[in-house]
Design a protein around this motif. Structure first.
Motif, PDB file in Angstrom:
ATOM      1  N   PHE A  31     -10.549  -2.028 -10.921  1.00 42.96           N
ATOM      2  CA  PHE A  31      -9.318  -1.260 -11.082  1.00 42.96           C
ATOM      3  C   PHE A  31      -9.103  -0.353  -9.877  1.00 42.96           C
ATOM      4  CE2 PHE A  31      -7.001   2.516 -12.351  1.00 42.96           C
ATOM      5  CZ  PHE A  31      -5.984   2.050 -13.165  1.00 42.96           C
ATOM      6  N   GLU A  32     -10.152   0.349  -9.462  1.00 42.14           N
ATOM      7  CA  GLU A  32     -10.044   1.273  -8.327  1.00 42.14           C
ATOM      8  C   GLU A  32      -9.727   0.539  -7.023  1.00 42.14           C
ATOM      9  OE1 GLU A  32      -9.893   4.608  -8.189  1.00 42.14           O
ATOM     10  OE2 GLU A  32      -9.862   4.497 -10.381  1.00 42.14           O
ATOM     11  N   ALA A  33     -10.182  -0.692  -6.881  1.00 37.84           N
ATOM     12  CA  ALA A  33      -9.879  -1.468  -5.668  1.00 37.84           C
ATOM     13  C   ALA A  33      -8.381  -1.738  -5.544  1.00 37.84           C
ATOM     14  CB  ALA A  33     -10.654  -2.787  -5.670  1.00 37.84           C
ATOM     15  N   VAL A  34      -7.664  -1.701  -6.673  1.00 37.45           N
ATOM     16  CA  VAL A  34      -6.213  -1.894  -6.662  1.00 37.45           C
ATOM     17  C   VAL A  34      -5.491  -0.542  -6.658  1.00 37.45           C
ATOM     18  CG1 VAL A  34      -4.247  -2.881  -7.919  1.00 37.45           C
ATOM     19  CG2 VAL A  34      -6.424  -4.117  -7.838  1.00 37.45           C
ATOM     20  N   ALA A  35      -5.921   0.392  -7.486  1.00 39.22           N
ATOM     21  CA  ALA A  35      -5.217   1.672  -7.659  1.00 39.22           C
ATOM     22  C   ALA A  35      -5.361   2.616  -6.469  1.00 39.22           C
ATOM     23  CB  ALA A  35      -5.724   2.364  -8.926  1.00 39.22           C
ATOM     24  N   ASP A  36      -6.505   2.585  -5.795  1.00 38.75           N
ATOM     25  CA  ASP A  36      -6.810   3.510  -4.697  1.00 38.75           C
ATOM     26  C   ASP A  36      -6.203   2.989  -3.391  1.00 38.75           C
ATOM     27  OD1 ASP A  36      -7.933   5.184  -2.781  1.00 38.75           O
ATOM     28  OD2 ASP A  36      -9.986   4.518  -3.129  1.00 38.75           O
ATOM     29  N   PRO A  37      -5.261   3.736  -2.798  1.00 42.31           N
ATOM     30  CA  PRO A  37      -4.600   3.234  -1.587  1.00 42.31           C
ATOM     31  C   PRO A  37      -5.555   3.004  -0.418  1.00 42.31           C
ATOM     32  CG  PRO A  37      -4.070   5.546  -1.950  1.00 42.31           C
ATOM     33  CD  PRO A  37      -4.797   5.071  -3.168  1.00 42.31           C
ATOM     34  N   GLY A  51      -0.302   6.527  -1.559  1.00 43.39           N
ATOM     35  CA  GLY A  51      -0.094   6.906  -2.942  1.00 43.39           C
ATOM     36  C   GLY A  51      -0.916   6.077  -3.901  1.00 43.39           C
ATOM     37  N   ARG A  52      -1.530   6.762  -4.851  1.00 40.05           N
ATOM     38  CA  ARG A  52      -2.327   6.095  -5.884  1.00 40.05           C
ATOM     39  C   ARG A  52      -1.400   5.433  -6.900  1.00 40.05           C
ATOM     40  NH1 ARG A  52      -7.348   5.842  -7.906  1.00 40.05           N
ATOM     41  NH2 ARG A  52      -7.542   5.722 -10.172  1.00 40.05           N
ATOM     42  N   LEU A  53      -1.783   4.280  -7.402  1.00 40.10           N
ATOM     43  CA  LEU A  53      -0.976   3.565  -8.383  1.00 40.10           C
ATOM     44  C   LEU A  53      -1.101   4.236  -9.754  1.00 40.10           C
ATOM     45  CD1 LEU A  53      -1.474  -0.174  -7.371  1.00 40.10           C
ATOM     46  CD2 LEU A  53       0.438   1.345  -6.879  1.00 40.10           C
ATOM     47  N   GLU A  54      -0.317   5.304  -9.912  1.00 45.98           N
ATOM     48  CA  GLU A  54      -0.222   6.007 -11.193  1.00 45.98           C
ATOM     49  C   GLU A  54       1.211   6.496 -11.339  1.00 45.98           C
ATOM     50  OE1 GLU A  54      -2.100  10.219  -9.578  1.00 45.98           O
ATOM     51  OE2 GLU A  54      -3.369   8.857 -10.700  1.00 45.98           O
ATOM     52  N   PRO A  55       1.716   6.538 -12.574  1.00 49.04           N
ATOM     53  CA  PRO A  55       3.113   6.936 -12.781  1.00 49.04           C
ATOM     54  C   PRO A  55       3.423   8.286 -12.133  1.00 49.04           C
ATOM     55  CG  PRO A  55       2.201   6.058 -14.805  1.00 49.04           C
ATOM     56  CD  PRO A  55       1.051   6.198 -13.833  1.00 49.04           C
ATOM     57  N   GLY A  56       4.586   8.340 -11.504  1.00 50.13           N
ATOM     58  CA  GLY A  56       5.023   9.577 -10.873  1.00 50.13           C
ATOM     59  C   GLY A  56       4.592   9.730  -9.429  1.00 50.13           C
ATOM     60  N   ALA A  57       3.635   8.916  -8.983  1.00 53.27           N
ATOM     61  CA  ALA A  57       3.160   9.007  -7.595  1.00 53.27           C
ATOM     62  C   ALA A  57       4.184   8.368  -6.666  1.00 53.27           C
ATOM     63  CB  ALA A  57       1.813   8.315  -7.447  1.00 53.27           C
ATOM     64  N   GLU A  58       4.300   8.915  -5.463  1.00 52.87           N
ATOM     65  CA  GLU A  58       5.145   8.298  -4.446  1.00 52.87           C
ATOM     66  C   GLU A  58       4.284   7.268  -3.729  1.00 52.87           C
ATOM     67  OE1 GLU A  58       7.517   9.615  -0.465  1.00 52.87           O
ATOM     68  OE2 GLU A  58       7.634  10.954  -2.208  1.00 52.87           O
ATOM     69  N   VAL A  59       4.581   5.999  -3.954  1.00 54.80           N
ATOM     70  CA  VAL A  59       3.754   4.903  -3.450  1.00 54.80           C
ATOM     71  C   VAL A  59       4.571   4.042  -2.495  1.00 54.80           C
ATOM     72  CG1 VAL A  59       2.425   2.852  -4.100  1.00 54.80           C
ATOM     73  CG2 VAL A  59       2.404   4.869  -5.586  1.00 54.80           C
ATOM     74  N   THR A  60       3.977   3.711  -1.355  1.00 51.92           N
ATOM     75  CA  THR A  60       4.572   2.732  -0.446  1.00 51.92           C
ATOM     76  C   THR A  60       3.486   1.792   0.040  1.00 51.92           C
ATOM     77  OG1 THR A  60       4.297   4.156   1.504  1.00 51.92           O
ATOM     78  CG2 THR A  60       6.420   4.269   0.368  1.00 51.92           C
ATOM     79  N   TRP A  61       3.887   0.558   0.297  1.00 52.25           N
ATOM     80  CA  TRP A  61       3.008  -0.449   0.868  1.00 52.25           C
ATOM     81  C   TRP A  61       3.638  -0.942   2.156  1.00 52.25           C
ATOM     82  CZ3 TRP A  61       1.785  -4.117  -3.850  1.00 52.25           C
ATOM     83  CH2 TRP A  61       0.939  -3.468  -4.744  1.00 52.25           C
ATOM     84  N   ASP A  62       2.791  -1.219   3.138  1.00 48.66           N
ATOM     85  CA  ASP A  62       3.268  -1.745   4.412  1.00 48.66           C
ATOM     86  C   ASP A  62       2.378  -2.923   4.792  1.00 48.66           C
ATOM     87  OD1 ASP A  62       4.497  -2.158   6.845  1.00 48.66           O
ATOM     88  OD2 ASP A  62       3.964  -0.216   7.690  1.00 48.66           O
ATOM     89  N   PHE A  63       3.004  -3.979   5.273  1.00 44.87           N
ATOM     90  CA  PHE A  63       2.272  -5.165   5.697  1.00 44.87           C
ATOM     91  C   PHE A  63       2.580  -5.407   7.166  1.00 44.87           C
ATOM     92  CE2 PHE A  63       2.804  -5.542   1.163  1.00 44.87           C
ATOM     93  CZ  PHE A  63       1.551  -5.952   0.737  1.00 44.87           C
TER      94      PHE A  63
END
Length: 162
Positions: A31-37, A51-63
């Motif tokens: 779980f942490e391998a996915v949730a932890d940025p 951003g950590r994958l939890e509700p309310g967090a500001e999350v962005t992904w870049d490839f």
């Protein structure tokens, strides 16, 4: 016609898919391998995750191999069990956003984890199929890269797409 055949012959309202794989780590570690940025950035988001994958967090992904940072909305997060995310859909989606669900199920007395990734919200069109099949390939690659990273410290994604 039996019920199974009738279900298989039914018209689809949207395309969805599920991919899965076993990771030889506990549900918490997986779980942490996915949730932890920081961890996700090691094997999946080549341009980094914020951003950590939890509700309310500001999350962005870049490839780096598919340029462009984009926002990820966290719909739900149940520690060590489930993460549901969404991001803006394309004209080929059935909704404003596509939804992806990660489920983490303990296996072998919790020493291993079955990770299941399900994505939905694709139209039953050529464009929808291309989007769904492309993302299916991406999530399958993510699972393989996660396994290699968390079990062996090997980055499979580097140079894979570009």
């Amino acid at each position: 016609m039996n019920d199974e055949q009738s279900t298989k012959d039914a018209q689809l309202e949207e395309l969805s898919f599920t991919v899965m794989g076993y990771i030889s780590k506990t549900p918490h570690e997986t779980f942490e391998a996915v949730a932890d940025p920081e961890q996700l950035s090691k094997y999946f988001t080549t341009g980094g995750a914020r951003g950590r994958l939890e509700p309310g967090a500001e999350v962005t992904w870049d490839f780096a191999d598919f340029p462009g940072r984009f926002p990820v909305e966290v719909i739900e997060s149940v520690q060590d069990e489930k993460i549901v995310i969404a991001w803006e859909g394309t004209e080929h989606a059935t909704a404003k956003s596509t939804t992806t669900t990660f489920e983490f199920s303990p296996v072998d007395d919790g020493t291993r984890t079955l990770v299941t990734v399900t994505e939905k919200s694709w139209k039953t069109t050529v464009g929808g199929a291309e989007g769904a099949f492309g993302n299916c390939m991406g999530w399958t690659g993510m699972l393989a890269a996660m396994k290699a990273w968390v079990e062996y410290g090997i980055d499979l994604r580097e140079g894979f797409y570009k």
